[in-house]
Design a protein around this motif. Sequence first.
Motif, short mmCIF file in Angstrom:
data_model
loop_
_atom_site.label_atom_id
_atom_site.label_comp_id
_atom_site.label_asym_id
_atom_site.label_seq_id
_atom_site.Cartn_x
_atom_site.Cartn_y
_atom_site.Cartn_z
N UNK A 214 0.84 -1.19 0.00
CA UNK A 214 0.00 0.00 0.00
C UNK A 214 0.88 1.24 0.00
N UNK A 215 0.60 2.09 -1.01
CA UNK A 215 1.37 3.32 -1.17
C UNK A 215 0.45 4.49 -0.81
N UNK A 216 0.77 5.24 0.25
CA UNK A 216 -0.09 6.38 0.63
C UNK A 216 -0.07 7.48 -0.43
N UNK A 217 -1.21 8.15 -0.59
CA UNK A 217 -1.33 9.22 -1.58
C UNK A 217 -1.28 10.57 -0.87
N UNK A 218 -0.08 11.07 -0.74
CA UNK A 218 0.13 12.38 -0.13
C UNK A 218 0.92 13.27 -1.08
N UNK A 219 0.51 13.18 -2.35
CA UNK A 219 1.24 13.88 -3.39
C UNK A 219 1.06 15.39 -3.32
N UNK A 220 1.82 16.07 -4.19
CA UNK A 220 1.79 17.54 -4.23
C UNK A 220 0.63 18.09 -5.03
N UNK A 221 -0.12 17.21 -5.74
CA UNK A 221 -1.25 17.67 -6.55
C UNK A 221 -2.44 16.75 -6.31
N UNK A 222 -3.56 17.31 -5.88
CA UNK A 222 -4.79 16.56 -5.63
C UNK A 222 -5.95 17.26 -6.33
N UNK A 223 -6.81 16.49 -6.97
CA UNK A 223 -7.96 17.07 -7.66
C UNK A 223 -9.15 16.14 -7.58
N UNK A 224 -10.37 16.73 -7.65
CA UNK A 224 -11.58 15.92 -7.67
C UNK A 224 -12.13 15.79 -9.09
N UNK A 225 -11.37 16.22 -10.09
CA UNK A 225 -11.80 16.13 -11.50
C UNK A 225 -10.83 15.24 -12.27
N UNK A 226 -11.33 14.15 -12.82
CA UNK A 226 -10.47 13.23 -13.55
C UNK A 226 -9.84 13.91 -14.76
N UNK A 227 -10.53 14.91 -15.33
CA UNK A 227 -9.98 15.63 -16.48
C UNK A 227 -8.75 16.45 -16.07
N UNK A 228 -8.75 17.02 -14.88
CA UNK A 228 -7.59 17.77 -14.39
C UNK A 228 -6.43 16.81 -14.13
N UNK A 229 -6.73 15.64 -13.58
CA UNK A 229 -5.70 14.63 -13.34
C UNK A 229 -5.07 14.20 -14.66
N UNK A 230 -5.90 14.04 -15.67
CA UNK A 230 -5.44 13.64 -17.00
C UNK A 230 -4.52 14.72 -17.59
N UNK A 231 -4.95 15.99 -17.49
CA UNK A 231 -4.15 17.09 -18.02
C UNK A 231 -2.82 17.22 -17.29
N UNK A 232 -2.84 17.03 -15.97
CA UNK A 232 -1.61 17.10 -15.19
C UNK A 232 -0.65 15.99 -15.58
N UNK A 233 -1.18 14.81 -15.88
CA UNK A 233 -0.33 13.70 -16.30
C UNK A 233 0.33 13.99 -17.64
N UNK A 234 -0.45 14.47 -18.59
CA UNK A 234 0.10 14.81 -19.91
C UNK A 234 1.12 15.93 -19.82
N UNK A 235 0.92 16.82 -18.85
CA UNK A 235 1.84 17.96 -18.70
C UNK A 235 3.16 17.56 -18.07
N UNK A 236 3.30 16.31 -17.65
CA UNK A 236 4.58 15.84 -17.13
C UNK A 236 4.83 16.19 -15.68
N UNK A 237 3.75 16.27 -14.87
CA UNK A 237 3.93 16.69 -13.47
C UNK A 237 3.96 15.53 -12.49
N UNK A 238 3.76 14.29 -12.94
CA UNK A 238 3.83 13.18 -12.00
C UNK A 238 3.20 11.91 -12.52
N UNK A 239 2.99 10.97 -11.61
CA UNK A 239 2.44 9.65 -11.91
C UNK A 239 1.00 9.59 -11.37
N UNK A 240 0.10 9.05 -12.16
CA UNK A 240 -1.31 8.98 -11.77
C UNK A 240 -1.88 7.62 -12.13
N UNK A 241 -3.03 7.30 -11.53
CA UNK A 241 -3.73 6.04 -11.80
C UNK A 241 -5.02 6.32 -12.56
#
Length: 298
Positions: A214-241
């Motif tokens: 189990x890996x805790x999720x205490x990252x530097x970027x948190x969002x309640x919108x999957x579209x924002x998570x997707x955009x952040x991933x494409x922008x090269x800011x981290x790893x997402x599920x």
Amino acid sequence: MDQLLAMRVFHTLVEARSFSGAAEVLGMSHSSVSRQLKQTEAALGVALVHRSTRHFALTSAGERYHRHCIDILARIDAMTHAMTDEREDLSGPLRLTVPLAIGTLELPAWLPAFRLRYPGIALTLSCSDRYVDLLAEGFDMALRISSAALADSSLMAKLLTASETVLVASPTYLTQFGLPRVPDDLATHQRLVFAGASTPREWAITGPDGHTQRVPLDGAFTTDAITALFAASLAGTGIAAFTERTVRAELARGTLVRVLPQYSLGRSHYYALYPHTRHVNSRVRAFIDFMAEHYRQP
């Protein structure tokens, strides 16, 4: 004797609990309902109703006959609706509520083909990851993605597909920060967090040996919108599920890359939900069948 009419009259009589009530529902006279019952009893050779001026009660034979009437009439009505639907021009409004992943990120993969097949359906799409009450908010159906079994409800649920949950990052990010080899490596990486209403705040990662870490999720970027998570991933800011379905096109193009592909984060299920009625709206059924076909495609 018209047996179908006899069954409908008898079923209405039982539901109304009186001859006068059945006559009013059927648009017949009291004497016509009584005569129809007598003819049915004569044809069957049994008494179906205990007659009394004050009480209405079925005989044991009447109870059995009523159960058969319910079953046969339901089958006939379903067949009639199905044959009517075959003649229907599939046109008119269809109001859907879908998760953001399906209504935005996956939309190019399914909407053009649906519009081409059903040009007469006027589709109204509400995209939200919140729980929506279909009946209270006037929607015909919903699509939902869930990693757990759906809670019992008054809605009918059809499983459309299942999709593996995967970790992804952009090539730019991995070039800069390196490629994780084992789950422990994620501690030194930027973890992009989706804070959905029922989303756990950890990644449960199972290895080839069956051990779950189990890996805790205490990252530097948190969002309640999957579209924002997707955009952040494409922008090269981290790893997402994401579910693999959501990022399939990006994985194929190479704009996102799987991280720890030999490990499993479980599976999510895609469901179509609609109100529990005997006759499903033909446009609802068309959309469910279309999406089931869409998700069966490789």
